[in-house]
Write a protein that holds these residues in place. Sequence first.
Motif, mmCIF file in Angstrom:
data_model
loop_
_atom_site.group_PDB
_atom_site.id
_atom_site.type_symbol
_atom_site.label_atom_id
_atom_site.label_comp_id
_atom_site.label_asym_id
_atom_site.label_seq_id
_atom_site.Cartn_x
_atom_site.Cartn_y
_atom_site.Cartn_z
ATOM 1 N N LYS A 132 -0.114 -4.107 10.496
ATOM 2 C CA LYS A 132 -0.131 -4.143 9.032
ATOM 3 C C LYS A 132 -0.512 -2.769 8.507
ATOM 4 O O LYS A 132 -1.159 -1.988 9.188
ATOM 5 N N VAL A 133 -0.106 -2.479 7.293
ATOM 6 C CA VAL A 133 -0.416 -1.203 6.664
ATOM 7 C C VAL A 133 -1.615 -1.403 5.744
ATOM 8 O O VAL A 133 -1.648 -2.321 4.932
ATOM 9 N N ILE A 134 -2.600 -0.502 5.866
ATOM 10 C CA ILE A 134 -3.780 -0.553 5.021
ATOM 11 C C ILE A 134 -3.716 0.610 4.045
ATOM 12 O O ILE A 134 -3.579 1.758 4.440
ATOM 13 N N VAL A 135 -3.779 0.308 2.757
ATOM 14 C CA VAL A 135 -3.716 1.344 1.723
ATOM 15 C C VAL A 135 -5.095 1.474 1.104
ATOM 16 O O VAL A 135 -5.661 0.496 0.617
ATOM 17 N N LEU A 136 -5.626 2.677 1.109
ATOM 18 C CA LEU A 136 -6.926 2.951 0.509
ATOM 19 C C LEU A 136 -6.697 3.707 -0.798
ATOM 20 O O LEU A 136 -6.125 4.787 -0.811
ATOM 21 N N ASP A 137 -7.167 3.125 -1.892
ATOM 22 C CA ASP A 137 -7.008 3.736 -3.189
ATOM 23 C C ASP A 137 -8.343 4.401 -3.557
ATOM 24 O O ASP A 137 -9.378 3.749 -3.552
ATOM 25 N N ALA A 138 -8.308 5.676 -3.876
ATOM 26 C CA ALA A 138 -9.520 6.397 -4.179
ATOM 27 C C ALA A 138 -10.027 6.129 -5.593
ATOM 28 O O ALA A 138 -11.136 6.506 -5.938
#
Length: 56
Positions: free
Chosen positions: A45-51
Amino acid sequence: MIVLRKKRILFIIMCVVVSVGFINMSGRIKTQMSVPTVSLPVSNKVIVLDAGHRKS
């Protein structure tokens, strides 16, 4: 009435020290034999981290 003499107090303290020592040693043996593993549900799975949001 309980009579506490110096010998009895020293005996009780030594019993506590020996007990804590055995518990400490058994804890070390268990941690050395264990294998750390990670079981997270993020395989393939792809993990997206939003700052966050910036004000420009």
